[in-house]
Write a protein that holds these residues in place. Structure first.
Motif, PDB file in Angstrom:
ATOM      1  N   LEU A 142       0.815  -1.214   0.000  1.00 46.93           N
ATOM      2  CA  LEU A 142       0.000   0.000   0.000  1.00 46.93           C
ATOM      3  C   LEU A 142       0.848   1.263   0.000  1.00 46.93           C
ATOM      4  O   LEU A 142       1.807   1.391   0.770  1.00 46.93           O
ATOM      5  CB  LEU A 142      -0.949   0.002   1.205  1.00 46.93           C
ATOM      6  CG  LEU A 142      -2.304  -0.681   0.958  1.00 46.93           C
ATOM      7  CD1 LEU A 142      -2.124  -2.163   0.754  1.00 46.93           C
ATOM      8  CD2 LEU A 142      -3.254  -0.410   2.098  1.00 46.93           C
ATOM      9  N   GLN A 143       0.461   2.219  -0.834  1.00 44.35           N
ATOM     10  CA  GLN A 143       1.239   3.429  -1.049  1.00 44.35           C
ATOM     11  C   GLN A 143       1.559   4.209   0.230  1.00 44.35           C
ATOM     12  O   GLN A 143       2.697   4.665   0.386  1.00 44.35           O
ATOM     13  CB  GLN A 143       0.511   4.328  -2.056  1.00 44.35           C
ATOM     14  CG  GLN A 143       1.261   5.584  -2.409  1.00 44.35           C
ATOM     15  CD  GLN A 143       0.549   6.390  -3.469  1.00 44.35           C
ATOM     16  OE1 GLN A 143       1.148   6.880  -4.398  1.00 44.35           O
ATOM     17  NE2 GLN A 143      -0.763   6.532  -3.328  1.00 44.35           N
ATOM     18  N   PRO A 144       0.628   4.408   1.162  1.00 43.31           N
ATOM     19  CA  PRO A 144       0.972   5.191   2.359  1.00 43.31           C
ATOM     20  C   PRO A 144       1.963   4.492   3.297  1.00 43.31           C
ATOM     21  O   PRO A 144       2.350   5.074   4.306  1.00 43.31           O
ATOM     22  CB  PRO A 144      -0.389   5.385   3.055  1.00 43.31           C
ATOM     23  CG  PRO A 144      -1.404   5.129   2.015  1.00 43.31           C
ATOM     24  CD  PRO A 144      -0.819   4.090   1.129  1.00 43.31           C
ATOM     25  N   THR A 145       2.372   3.259   2.970  1.00 45.25           N
ATOM     26  CA  THR A 145       3.363   2.562   3.794  1.00 45.25           C
ATOM     27  C   THR A 145       4.730   2.527   3.130  1.00 45.25           C
ATOM     28  O   THR A 145       5.668   1.946   3.663  1.00 45.25           O
ATOM     29  CB  THR A 145       2.927   1.111   4.088  1.00 45.25           C
ATOM     30  OG1 THR A 145       3.090   0.300   2.909  1.00 45.25           O
ATOM     31  CG2 THR A 145       1.484   1.043   4.550  1.00 45.25           C
ATOM     32  N   TRP A 146       4.874   3.154   1.973  1.00 38.91           N
ATOM     33  CA  TRP A 146       6.111   3.060   1.203  1.00 38.91           C
ATOM     34  C   TRP A 146       7.261   3.847   1.815  1.00 38.91           C
ATOM     35  O   TRP A 146       7.084   4.930   2.374  1.00 38.91           O
ATOM     36  CB  TRP A 146       5.897   3.597  -0.208  1.00 38.91           C
ATOM     37  CG  TRP A 146       5.095   2.718  -1.108  1.00 38.91           C
ATOM     38  CD1 TRP A 146       4.523   1.522  -0.821  1.00 38.91           C
ATOM     39  CD2 TRP A 146       4.754   3.003  -2.462  1.00 38.91           C
ATOM     40  NE1 TRP A 146       3.860   1.021  -1.905  1.00 38.91           N
ATOM     41  CE2 TRP A 146       3.978   1.918  -2.931  1.00 38.91           C
ATOM     42  CE3 TRP A 146       5.019   4.059  -3.327  1.00 38.91           C
ATOM     43  CZ2 TRP A 146       3.477   1.866  -4.239  1.00 38.91           C
ATOM     44  CZ3 TRP A 146       4.517   4.011  -4.616  1.00 38.91           C
ATOM     45  CH2 TRP A 146       3.756   2.922  -5.060  1.00 38.91           C
ATOM     46  N   ILE A 147       8.460   3.307   1.639  1.00 35.64           N
ATOM     47  CA  ILE A 147       9.703   4.044   1.837  1.00 35.64           C
ATOM     48  C   ILE A 147      10.608   3.681   0.674  1.00 35.64           C
ATOM     49  O   ILE A 147      10.630   2.535   0.223  1.00 35.64           O
ATOM     50  CB  ILE A 147      10.376   3.735   3.195  1.00 35.64           C
ATOM     51  CG1 ILE A 147      11.604   4.649   3.408  1.00 35.64           C
ATOM     52  CG2 ILE A 147      10.767   2.273   3.313  1.00 35.64           C
ATOM     53  CD1 ILE A 147      12.202   4.543   4.801  1.00 35.64           C
ATOM     54  N   MET A 148      11.334   4.652   0.145  1.00 36.56           N
ATOM     55  CA  MET A 148      12.252   4.443  -0.976  1.00 36.56           C
ATOM     56  C   MET A 148      13.360   5.486  -0.883  1.00 36.56           C
ATOM     57  O   MET A 148      13.260   6.452  -0.121  1.00 36.56           O
ATOM     58  CB  MET A 148      11.510   4.589  -2.308  1.00 36.56           C
ATOM     59  CG  MET A 148      11.111   6.008  -2.649  1.00 36.56           C
ATOM     60  SD  MET A 148      10.053   6.159  -4.112  1.00 36.56           S
ATOM     61  CE  MET A 148       8.463   5.737  -3.399  1.00 36.56           C
TER      62      MET A 148
END
Length: 290
Positions: free
Chosen positions: A248-254
Motif C-alpha cells: 500500500l502506497q501510504p506505507t512506502w519508503i524508498m
C-alpha cells in the motif's frame, strides 16, 4: 466512506513502464510496522518480501528521511497525522542498528484546501520546530508550503511539491517515507523501515520500494481488505500485483534518488489548461495537441 484515488508513479528500473496504483484512502487508519516488512523490488519481475530486519552492514552515522504528506481539506485529521510523525522513536532493539542520527523532515504541501488545513499546519509549525531529544526520540522538523494560486492539482502534484521542500545534497542515505493526511504513523515506523532498508546492499536498496503491514481504526472497517493485504505471502505478493498494488502506497519508503530517477508522480495539467487541446499519451503523461 472510502474514497478512491488514482495515482501514477514511475516505477520501472529498466524501462518506461508505469505502475497504476489503485489506492483506497482510510479514515484515521493506523499505519504500523509488524513482524513482516514487505519489500517491493523493481527488478524485471522480481518482487519479494523481506522477513527480517537483521543488519549485517556497518552502522551508518546519519540518514535523512523526508515524510511526504499531501494535504487537501484534511482539517479533521491533519493534526493527528503530523503529531504521529513528530513523536517517532527508535525502539530499544534497534538502537545499536539504526543510524546514529536520523534527520527527519515532515514535509506537508497543502493542495488548494478550502478548509483550515493550512492554518492548522502553521500552528503546528510554531509548535514543532526541531522537535525531539534523548537517545530514543528522533529529531524532526516540520516543513510546510501551499499552492500559490489556491488551485488543487491532485495528490500526485502535492507529493511532488512536498519532496522539494527540503533541498539537501548529501552523501548519506536519503529516504522518502509516504503518508496520507488521514493516516496515523506507528511511533517506530521510521526507525524500523530505515533499519530494514539499510540492511540491504546499496544497489539493492536503490531498487527497492518497501512497505509494511497496517492496522485499521475502527478495526472492522473493510476488515477483509486489511486481512488480504496483511496476509500476502511472497508468492501472492508477486502474483496479485496484476490485480492491484500489493504494497500500500501510504506505507512506502524508498530512496530519494530513485524517486527522482523514476520521475516522480505524473501531474495533470493546471485545471485552466485542461480542454480539447490536451490529451493523455500512452505512457500516462499529458501533452498539448497544439
Amino acid at each position: 466512506d472510502a474514497h478512491h484515488h488514482h495515482q501514477w508513479l514511475w516505477c520501472s528500473a529498466q524501462s518506461t513502464a508505469v505502475l497504476y496504483a489503485y489506492i483506497i484512502s482510510r479514515k484515521t487508519a493506523v499505519i504500523s510496522l509488524t513482524a513482516s516488512v514487505y519489500s517491493f523490488r523493481f527488478e524485471k519481475t522480481l518482487m519479494s518480501a523481506a522477513n527480517s530486519v537483521t543488519c549485517t552492514c556497518q552502522r551508518q552515522e546519519r540518514a535523512y528521511v523526508d515524510v511526504i504528506i499531501p494535504v487537501h481539506n484534511a482539517a479533521e485529521t491533519i493534526v493527528d497525522t503530523v503529531k504521529s510523525v513528530m513523536i517517532q522513536r527508535v525502539p530499544r532493539h534497534l538502537i545499536s542498528v539504526c543510524p546514529r542520527m536520523l534527520d527527519v523532515a515532515v514535509c506537508c504541501f497543502d493542495d488548494g484546501s478550502t478548509d483550515e488545513s493550512f492554518a492548522l499546519l502553521q500552528q503546528l509549525n510554531n509548535e514543532y520546530t526541531n522537535h525531539g531529544n534523548g537517545k530514543e526520540r528522533i529529531q524532526s522538523k516540520l516543513l510546510i508550503s501551499t499552492s500559490k494560486d489556491g488551485v488543487a492539482r491532485g495528490a500526485g502534484y502535492a507529493r511532488n511539491q512536498a519532496t522539494s521542500l527540503r533541498d539537501e545534497h548529501v552523501d548519506d542515505p536519503y529516504f522518502l517515507c509516504l503518508l496520507d493526511s488521514d493516516d496515523i504513523m506507528h511511533e517506530t515506523r521510521v526507525a524500523e523501515q530505515v533499519s530494514a532498508m539499510m540492511a540491504l546492499n546499496p544497489n539493492e536498496r536503490e531498487r527497492t520500494i518497501m512497505g509494511c503491514n497496517f492496522d485499521r481504526d475502527p478495526p472492522l472497517s473493510t476488515w477483509h481488505y486489511a486481512k488480504w493485504a496483511n496476509g500476502l505471502t511472497d508468492e501472492r505478493l508477486t502474483l496479485e500485483r496484476f490485480r492491484e498494488v500489493t504494497v500500500l502506497q501510504p506505507t512506502w519508503i524508498m530512496t530519494k534518488s530513485r524517486f527522482h530517477t523514476l520521475g516522480g508522480y505524473v501531474e495533470a495539467p493546471h485545471p485552466k489548461q485542461i480542454g480539447d487541446d490536451w490529451s493523455i499519451k500512452t505512457d500516462g503523461t499529458f501533452s498539448s495537441t497544439n
